[in-house]
Design a protein around this motif. Structure first.
Motif, PDB file in Angstrom:
ATOM      1  N   THR A 136       0.828  -1.211   0.000  1.00  0.00           N
ATOM      2  CA  THR A 136       0.000   0.000   0.000  1.00  0.00           C
ATOM      3  C   THR A 136       0.854   1.249   0.000  1.00  0.00           C
ATOM      4  O   THR A 136       0.605   2.196  -0.764  1.00  0.00           O
ATOM      5  CB  THR A 136      -0.948  -0.010   1.206  1.00  0.00           C
ATOM      6  N   THR A 137       1.871   1.272   0.859  1.00  0.00           N
ATOM      7  CA  THR A 137       2.741   2.456   0.909  1.00  0.00           C
ATOM      8  C   THR A 137       3.419   2.679  -0.437  1.00  0.00           C
ATOM      9  O   THR A 137       3.490   3.812  -0.931  1.00  0.00           O
ATOM     10  CB  THR A 137       3.797   2.290   2.012  1.00  0.00           C
ATOM     11  N   ALA A 155      -4.513   5.400  -7.403  1.00  0.00           N
ATOM     12  CA  ALA A 155      -4.180   4.151  -6.736  1.00  0.00           C
ATOM     13  C   ALA A 155      -5.411   3.252  -6.790  1.00  0.00           C
ATOM     14  O   ALA A 155      -6.502   3.659  -6.405  1.00  0.00           O
ATOM     15  CB  ALA A 155      -3.770   4.411  -5.293  1.00  0.00           C
ATOM     16  N   ALA A 156      -5.235   2.027  -7.271  1.00  0.00           N
ATOM     17  CA  ALA A 156      -6.386   1.157  -7.505  1.00  0.00           C
ATOM     18  C   ALA A 156      -6.037  -0.284  -7.153  1.00  0.00           C
ATOM     19  O   ALA A 156      -4.877  -0.637  -6.960  1.00  0.00           O
ATOM     20  CB  ALA A 156      -6.823   1.244  -8.972  1.00  0.00           C
ATOM     21  N   GLY A 157      -7.067  -1.114  -7.094  1.00  0.00           N
ATOM     22  CA  GLY A 157      -6.877  -2.529  -6.815  1.00  0.00           C
ATOM     23  C   GLY A 157      -7.132  -2.849  -5.362  1.00  0.00           C
ATOM     24  O   GLY A 157      -8.210  -2.580  -4.836  1.00  0.00           O
ATOM     25  N   ASN A 158      -6.125  -3.391  -4.691  1.00  0.00           N
ATOM     26  CA  ASN A 158      -6.258  -3.771  -3.289  1.00  0.00           C
ATOM     27  C   ASN A 158      -6.301  -2.562  -2.372  1.00  0.00           C
ATOM     28  O   ASN A 158      -6.584  -2.683  -1.182  1.00  0.00           O
ATOM     29  CB  ASN A 158      -5.092  -4.686  -2.886  1.00  0.00           C
ATOM     30  N   VAL A 159      -6.006  -1.396  -2.907  1.00  0.00           N
ATOM     31  CA  VAL A 159      -6.096  -0.140  -2.169  1.00  0.00           C
ATOM     32  C   VAL A 159      -6.748   0.883  -3.085  1.00  0.00           C
ATOM     33  O   VAL A 159      -6.621   0.832  -4.304  1.00  0.00           O
ATOM     34  CB  VAL A 159      -4.696   0.358  -1.729  1.00  0.00           C
ATOM     35  N   GLY A 160      -7.490   1.815  -2.506  1.00  0.00           N
ATOM     36  CA  GLY A 160      -8.070   2.881  -3.313  1.00  0.00           C
ATOM     37  C   GLY A 160      -9.256   2.405  -4.129  1.00  0.00           C
ATOM     38  O   GLY A 160     -10.117   1.668  -3.664  1.00  0.00           O
ATOM     39  N   LEU A 161      -9.298   2.794  -5.380  1.00  0.00           N
ATOM     40  CA  LEU A 161     -10.434   2.551  -6.259  1.00  0.00           C
ATOM     41  C   LEU A 161     -10.444   1.100  -6.751  1.00  0.00           C
ATOM     42  O   LEU A 161      -9.409   0.568  -7.144  1.00  0.00           O
ATOM     43  CB  LEU A 161     -10.329   3.495  -7.460  1.00  0.00           C
ATOM     44  N   PRO A 162     -11.623   0.427  -6.748  1.00  0.00           N
ATOM     45  CA  PRO A 162     -11.688  -0.900  -7.380  1.00  0.00           C
ATOM     46  C   PRO A 162     -11.240  -0.811  -8.837  1.00  0.00           C
ATOM     47  O   PRO A 162     -11.562   0.149  -9.542  1.00  0.00           O
ATOM     48  CB  PRO A 162     -13.168  -1.267  -7.265  1.00  0.00           C
ATOM     49  N   LEU A 163     -10.517  -1.812  -9.305  1.00  0.00           N
ATOM     50  CA  LEU A 163      -9.941  -1.747 -10.643  1.00  0.00           C
ATOM     51  C   LEU A 163     -10.996  -1.671 -11.736  1.00  0.00           C
ATOM     52  O   LEU A 163     -10.803  -0.991 -12.752  1.00  0.00           O
ATOM     53  CB  LEU A 163      -9.038  -2.953 -10.876  1.00  0.00           C
ATOM     54  N   VAL A 175      -2.412   6.615 -16.388  1.00  0.00           N
ATOM     55  CA  VAL A 175      -1.682   5.474 -15.867  1.00  0.00           C
ATOM     56  C   VAL A 175      -2.332   5.068 -14.553  1.00  0.00           C
ATOM     57  O   VAL A 175      -2.894   5.902 -13.845  1.00  0.00           O
ATOM     58  CB  VAL A 175      -0.184   5.836 -15.680  1.00  0.00           C
ATOM     59  N   LEU A 176      -2.261   3.773 -14.213  1.00  0.00           N
ATOM     60  CA  LEU A 176      -2.814   3.276 -12.963  1.00  0.00           C
ATOM     61  C   LEU A 176      -1.688   2.728 -12.083  1.00  0.00           C
ATOM     62  O   LEU A 176      -0.832   1.975 -12.552  1.00  0.00           O
ATOM     63  CB  LEU A 176      -3.828   2.160 -13.212  1.00  0.00           C
TER      64      LEU A 176
END
Length: 497
Positions: A136-137, A155-163, A175-176
């Motif tokens: 995450t960091t 920031a997406a995926g396991n943190v932030g926005l669902p992919l 870019v993601l």
């Protein structure tokens, strides 16, 4: 109707999709599959939760989904299913998934679905990160660097926005920055990240995986089909071996990061400078300065902890693989502030520092935290998830003033201390049983942490650090690691005021 080969511009009419799990990623998958025209059935054993799932279920039912929540809802796979989209925490041997495999029904994770739903007219690159600790960091550092470069990033995926939400945004991202857990990677086959990093591999989730090799293999899936750079940790041979085993796009490079002097094709540290010898033309003879150690935001007055530097180097390597300038790397790292409960200084009183690293939920993370302080009063315990603490205790025994242990698996840690640090005094607090009711977490009541802090205060001397680095998950006594850290901070403040 088979979903194989379908993308965001295709009609999904006639596709019968089951979404297994109705948390954040499950809702995103169900919502967007409905938008594409699929018939969706969403299943979850839980009908309530902190993510307002009852309200979300009602919304999706209005849109035409079939929702089954509550005990027994996931026991049987519905008839006539073309696709199962599973939430990442679902084990492969879960009855619903076993039934899908027996019928030959494709099983995708949300990450696989998101990759297939990318807009072909705007091929947004993914910069992906996994690892036992620091994911995450590192992803947030990477996002900060990309934004400093003027890019539309998230920031997406396991943190932030669902992919799925990120790729379906009508305004495409440049870019993601993608965080991926081993669970997510287990159900991912098609992803081709522009650059990817495995930060480290250590014991974790051995209650889910048969052994460490199976866990590492899922981590290594992040390198499959990488286009430009596979970033690995030179101090962790497993990560380099995963790069060697990966089937990458021709021309993709292996890029190491190290706390020492970087070799050619690596990022590292030269005196107090983070240096790049991978993405400069004259890398055989020179390096590019990215930032100084002083640029890294930390609460530790003695300087950034080793794992903080490693996370910064990994984020910088991914950003540089994408083409970000040295100045953007410096500005992004300099302006970054870590999330709560990650080596967060709670208070200093009478020469004792009280530090909350509740996010250290496995022994590897706790070890990284403990190595940043000396002497330490260690606060640990919770759900060990099958992990061993012997190596950790061997490495930090000389730093420990004492240990205060709580939670269900506190005896596992106590036994490791007895074997490898018999002279370190240990206090066991509470019954070790589930005790969320002890204290009102929502109101900030410190609950069981009051006794923990009192015991730690008895050990602490001027110059010491009392460090909450549990090495365990929190759900035996707290709703999550944040609630555990909040309870610790509340107990410290109550004692010191």
């Amino acid at each position: 109707m088979s979903p194989l080969g379908l993308g965001r511009h295709d009609s999904w009419d006639g596709v019968r999709a089951v979404v297994a799990g109705f948390g954040v990623s499950g809702f995103a998958a169900a919502d967007n599959l409905l938008h594409l025209g699929a018939h969706v059935t969403a299943l979850d054993e839980r009908s309530e939760g902190p993510d307002q799932r009852a309200e979300k279920a009602e919304l999706l039912e209005v849109l035409g989904a079939t929702i089954r929540l509550g005990a027994g809802a996931t026991a049987t796979l519905p008839d006539d299913v073309d696709l199962v989209v599973t939430s990442p925490g679902w084990r492969p041997d879960a009855p619903l998934l076993a039934q899908a495999r027996a019928r030959g029904v494709p099983i995708w994770g949300e990450v696989e679905l998101a990759w297939r739903l990318r807009d072909p007219d705007h091929d947004t690159p993914w910069l992906a990160v996994t690892g036992t600790n620091g994911k995450t960091t590192t992803v947030r550092l990477l996002d900060a660097i990309l934004r400093a470069a003027g890019l539309r990033s998230v920031a997406a995926g396991n943190v932030g926005l669902p992919l799925v939400e990120a790729v379906m945004d009508p305004e495409p991202y440049d870019v993601l920055a993608v965080e991926l857990s081993s669970f997510q990677l287990h159900y991912t086959t098609s992803m081709s990240a522009q650059a990817a990093a495995v930060l480290n591999v250590a014991e974790d989730h051995l209650d889910w995986y048969a052994d460490l090799a199976a866990y590492a293999a899922d981590k290594g899936r992040i390198y499959e089909h990488v286009q430009r750079a596979c970033v690995y940790n030179a101090a962790d041979p497993v990560t380099e071996e995963l790069v060697r085993e990966a089937d990458v796009v021709e021309g993709a490079r292996a890029i190491g990061f190290t706390l020492g002097m970087p070799g050619v094709g690596m990022l590292g540290v030269v005196e107090d400078i983070l240096a790049d010898r991978a993405f400069v033309e004259e890398r055989e003879t020179s390096a590019a300065e990215l930032c100084t150690l002083a640029d890294l935001a930390v609460d530790n007055p003695s300087g950034p902890a080793p794992h903080t530097i490693q996370n910064a180097l990994a984020a910088a390597a991914l950003a540089r693989a994408y083409g970000v300038s040295q100045a953007a790397v410096r500005d992004g790292l300099r302006g970054f502030r870590p999330d709560g409960h990650r080596i967060a200084l709670v208070a200093e009183h009478d020469g004792v520092a009280w530090v909350d690293d509740s996010k250290a939920t496995n022994p590897h993370a706790a070890l990284a935290s403990l190595l940043a302080y000396d002497p330490v009063v260690w606060v640990a315990g919770g759900l060990a998830k099958g992990a061993s603490f012997d190596d950790l205790v061997r490495r930090v025994a000389g730093r420990l003033r004492g240990a205060v242990l709580l939670g269900r698996d506190r005896d596992v840690i106590a036994a490791a201390l007895a074997r490898h640090a018999p002279d370190v005094p240990v206090v066991l607090v509470g019954t070790g049983e589930t005790s969320v009711a002890e204290g009102d977490q929502a109101s900030g009541d410190a609950g069981p942490m009051r006794d923990v802090v009192a015991a730690a205060a008895e050990f602490a001397r001027p110059g010491d650090t009392v460090l909450l680095a549990p090495g365990c998950a929190s759900m035996d006594q707290f709703t999550d690691y944040a609630a555990r850290g909040d309870a610790f901070a509340a107990a410290v403040r109550q004692r010191l005021t």
